[in-house]
Design a protein around this motif. Structure first.
Motif, PDB file in Angstrom:
ATOM      1  N   LEU A 163      18.640 116.204  16.780  1.00 13.11           N
ATOM      2  CA  LEU A 163      19.743 116.806  17.528  1.00 13.11           C
ATOM      3  C   LEU A 163      21.086 116.271  17.046  1.00 13.11           C
ATOM      4  N   ALA A 164      21.163 114.958  16.803  1.00 15.10           N
ATOM      5  CA  ALA A 164      22.418 114.373  16.313  1.00 15.10           C
ATOM      6  C   ALA A 164      22.785 114.941  14.948  1.00 15.10           C
ATOM      7  N   ALA A 165      21.794 115.070  14.059  1.00 14.32           N
ATOM      8  CA  ALA A 165      22.076 115.607  12.731  1.00 14.32           C
ATOM      9  C   ALA A 165      22.533 117.060  12.809  1.00 14.32           C
ATOM     10  N   ALA A 166      21.873 117.845  13.660  1.00 20.13           N
ATOM     11  CA  ALA A 166      22.254 119.253  13.796  1.00 20.13           C
ATOM     12  C   ALA A 166      23.659 119.389  14.372  1.00 20.13           C
ATOM     13  N   LEU A 167      23.997 118.552  15.350  1.00 16.96           N
ATOM     14  CA  LEU A 167      25.331 118.627  15.948  1.00 16.96           C
ATOM     15  C   LEU A 167      26.414 118.206  14.953  1.00 16.96           C
ATOM     16  N   GLU A 168      26.120 117.211  14.140  1.00 17.61           N
ATOM     17  CA  GLU A 168      27.121 116.773  13.162  1.00 17.61           C
ATOM     18  C   GLU A 168      27.342 117.836  12.088  1.00 17.61           C
ATOM     19  N   GLN A 169      26.268 118.550  11.715  1.00 15.84           N
ATOM     20  CA  GLN A 169      26.447 119.649  10.773  1.00 15.84           C
ATOM     21  C   GLN A 169      27.288 120.767  11.391  1.00 15.84           C
ATOM     22  N   ALA A 170      26.996 121.083  12.656  1.00 14.59           N
ATOM     23  CA  ALA A 170      27.783 122.114  13.337  1.00 14.59           C
ATOM     24  C   ALA A 170      29.238 121.666  13.514  1.00 14.59           C
ATOM     25  N   GLN A 171      29.433 120.374  13.749  1.00 12.31           N
ATOM     26  CA  GLN A 171      30.791 119.840  13.889  1.00 12.31           C
ATOM     27  C   GLN A 171      31.573 119.983  12.587  1.00 12.31           C
ATOM     28  N   ASP A 172      30.915 119.712  11.443  1.00 12.88           N
ATOM     29  CA  ASP A 172      31.606 119.845  10.157  1.00 12.88           C
ATOM     30  C   ASP A 172      32.020 121.289   9.894  1.00 12.88           C
ATOM     31  N   ARG A 173      31.140 122.230  10.224  1.00 15.23           N
ATOM     32  CA  ARG A 173      31.484 123.642  10.036  1.00 15.23           C
ATOM     33  C   ARG A 173      32.648 124.048  10.939  1.00 15.23           C
ATOM     34  N   LEU A 174      32.656 123.513  12.173  1.00 16.53           N
ATOM     35  CA  LEU A 174      33.742 123.829  13.106  1.00 16.53           C
ATOM     36  C   LEU A 174      35.082 123.306  12.588  1.00 16.53           C
ATOM     37  N   ILE A 175      35.099 122.067  12.080  1.00 15.33           N
ATOM     38  CA  ILE A 175      36.344 121.489  11.579  1.00 15.33           C
ATOM     39  C   ILE A 175      36.850 122.290  10.378  1.00 15.33           C
ATOM     40  N   ASP A 176      35.928 122.689   9.496  1.00 13.36           N
ATOM     41  CA  ASP A 176      36.347 123.500   8.338  1.00 13.36           C
ATOM     42  C   ASP A 176      36.961 124.828   8.783  1.00 13.36           C
ATOM     43  N   ARG A 177      36.426 125.366   9.866  1.00 13.31           N
ATOM     44  CA  ARG A 177      36.902 126.679  10.306  1.00 13.31           C
ATOM     45  C   ARG A 177      38.278 126.603  10.945  1.00 13.31           C
ATOM     46  N   VAL A 178      38.596 125.529  11.672  1.00  9.45           N
ATOM     47  CA  VAL A 178      39.866 125.469  12.404  1.00  9.45           C
ATOM     48  C   VAL A 178      40.951 124.688  11.636  1.00  9.45           C
ATOM     49  N   CYS A 179      40.549 123.917  10.593  1.00  8.65           N
ATOM     50  CA  CYS A 179      41.533 123.130   9.852  1.00  8.65           C
ATOM     51  C   CYS A 179      41.600 123.491   8.374  1.00  8.65           C
ATOM     52  N   GLY A 180      40.620 124.250   7.905  1.00  6.79           N
ATOM     53  CA  GLY A 180      40.581 124.561   6.489  1.00  6.79           C
ATOM     54  C   GLY A 180      39.764 123.542   5.730  1.00  6.79           C
ATOM     55  N   PRO A 181      39.553 123.744   4.430  1.00  9.53           N
ATOM     56  CA  PRO A 181      38.793 122.782   3.615  1.00  9.53           C
ATOM     57  C   PRO A 181      39.410 121.388   3.674  1.00  9.53           C
ATOM     58  N   ARG A 182      38.580 120.394   3.324  1.00  9.66           N
ATOM     59  CA  ARG A 182      38.992 118.998   3.481  1.00  9.66           C
ATOM     60  C   ARG A 182      40.268 118.680   2.692  1.00  9.66           C
TER      61      ARG A 182
END
Length: 450
Positions: A40-59
């Motif tokens: 669950l932690a790994a899945a949430l962290e992957q979803a979190q990374d996708r969310l940050i990319d979507r609202v802030c743009g690429p790193r």
């Protein structure tokens, strides 16, 4: 829909004479305790990374004014966020299958400068260290066994628990069920044809004799085979450390039942007469012979004779039901028995029998039998409620321990709501234990595959 991939590797010994099933089973138990929370932690962290990319743009290529599915907790805007790195310490959250440790990523609002973790905001986990589902599970266990035993059982299934956490879970869940005596929470289709009123003493508070727990239970239906009938009940009211008159507010909004069953205590009878003036009252057939024995004890009657009279009254009541006597026939037998007590000049017992005369055979009245024919007949005693109170006493009367009044109120609230499947409890369970709608697939490598 996004897909989260997690790889599980295990060093499984070769199948030979040294490998035992107990080793494999121990491996499975260890995975049950650790893998779900890690996945669950790994899945949430992957979803979190996708969310940050979507609202802030690429790193390394930020984009301004991108919309976000969340609002800034400072100013409420829903766009133009910037990356602010990850928190160094993982966030611990206790859930029903273990401990989840999340490495949270922060974003900053360019409008007001507020820095926050969007994952906690979107999952409503801000300021929380334990999920509602875990609290409800611990409270349900703690209402059936001691807090220490409840924590031990929870830990055996991988849930993070301790004696203190089980205790706190009951205190947290009970306020959510605080209105279990409210009429609007009772099932509209389950009208209580029979209302049973009774109370029990509990060891709590500073008084030596403890406090009273008063309960109103409604009988709505019966089901099952003839010799194993099951009563369907609904909780109508409950009070802790309050007089019976305090329950009047909980019962006043209910429709008048066909009959009310009482044990003969004056305060209970007075409440029934005040709440439903036109409803007939039935005196419990189990409590009446028992009360007669105590009245004869107060009259200093000889013990063998008093015990014989108690048995005679109990047999009179059983014979009345067994021989299907009418109301007038039953009253005639009752008056004959009462005359034998009156003739011996036992004043307390005589007063008891005369006061109960009009309520003993209410169940034999033609109109009552007609209105309760669909239920299988009227209730002759408070046995249905007595079973509930035995369960309460079995949980609360442990080794002479004495409860605080607030702690006892919380425990009784949770236990009664669970035992009677109260709508408030049912709704809480549905909200915290929904069916999983997330599909998953377990893939295993196949050897010699084309």
């Amino acid at each position: 829909m996004a897909v989260a991939s997690v790889v599980l590797s295990a060093e499984l010994p070769e199948l030979d004479g040294s490998l035992r099933w107990s080793q494999l089973e121990a491996w499975a138990v260890a995975m049950r305790d650790e893998v779900p929370a890690v996945v669950l932690a790994a899945a949430l962290e992957q979803a979190q990374d996708r969310l940050i990319d979507r609202v802030c743009g690429p790193r390394w290529l930020p984009v301004r004014d991108l919309p976000a599915p969340f609002a800034c907790p400072g100013c409420g805007v829903m766009q133009d966020f910037a990356r602010k790195g990850r928190r160094s310490r993982p966030r611990r959250i206790d859930i029903a299958v273990g401990v989840v440790r999340l490495h949270l990523a922060n974003v900053g609002c360019r409008a007001c400068g507020r820095v926050f973790a969007p994952l906690l905001l979107m999952l409503d986990l801000s300021g929380r260290r334990r999920t509602d589902r875990l609290a409800v599970d611990l409270a349900e266990l703690a209402s059936q066994m001691s807090f220490a035993r409840a924590a031990q059982v929870a830990r055996s299934f991988g849930a993070p628990a301790s004696t203190g956490r089980a205790h706190h879970a009951v205190a947290d869940v009970a306020p959510l069920l605080d209105g279990i005596g409210a009429a609007e929470l009772i099932d509209s289709g389950a009208s209580a044809a029979v209302v049973i009123l009774d109370g029990t003493g509990m060891r709590a508070g500073p008084r030596r004799l403890g406090i009273a727990c008063n309960i109103a239970l409604g009988l709505t239906a019966r089901s099952g085979p003839r010799r194993r009938r099951r009563a369907h009940t609904v909780l109508l009211g409950v009070t802790i450390d309050q007089p019976w008159a305090a329950m009047g507010e909980q019962l006043a909004a209910l429709d008048a039942p066909v009959i009310v069953v009482v044990d003969g205590e004056p305060a209970i009878t007075r409440l029934a007469e005040t709440t439903w003036p036109d409803t007939p009252i039935q005196r419990c057939w189990w409590h009446l012979p028992r009360a007669l024995r105590w009245a004869l004890y107060a009259d200093k009657a000889p013990h063998p004779w008093a015990n014989a009279k108690r048995a005679e009254l109990a047999e009179l009541l059983r014979r009345t039901a067994r021989e299907h006597r009418t109301h007038s026939q039953a009253l005639h037998s009752y008056d004959t028995f009462s005359a034998s007590i009156t003739g011996a000049h036992h004043h307390a017992a005589t007063e008891l029998l005369l006061g109960a005369r009009d309520q003993v055979f209410t169940c034999l009245l033609p109109e009552v039998r007609r209105d309760l024919a669909w239920l299988g007949g009227p209730e002759l005693g408070s046995g249905v409620l007595e079973r509930v109170m035995r369960e309460l006493n079995a949980r609360t009367d442990i080794g002479g321990s004495r409860w605080s009044i607030n702690g006892l109120r919380d425990l009784v609230t949770v236990q009664l709501a669970r035992m009677t499947d109260h709508p408030a409890w049912r709704t809480l369970r549905q909200n915290t234990h929904p069916f999983s709608t997330i599909s998953y697939k377990i893939s295993t490598p196949k050897f010699n595959a084309c």
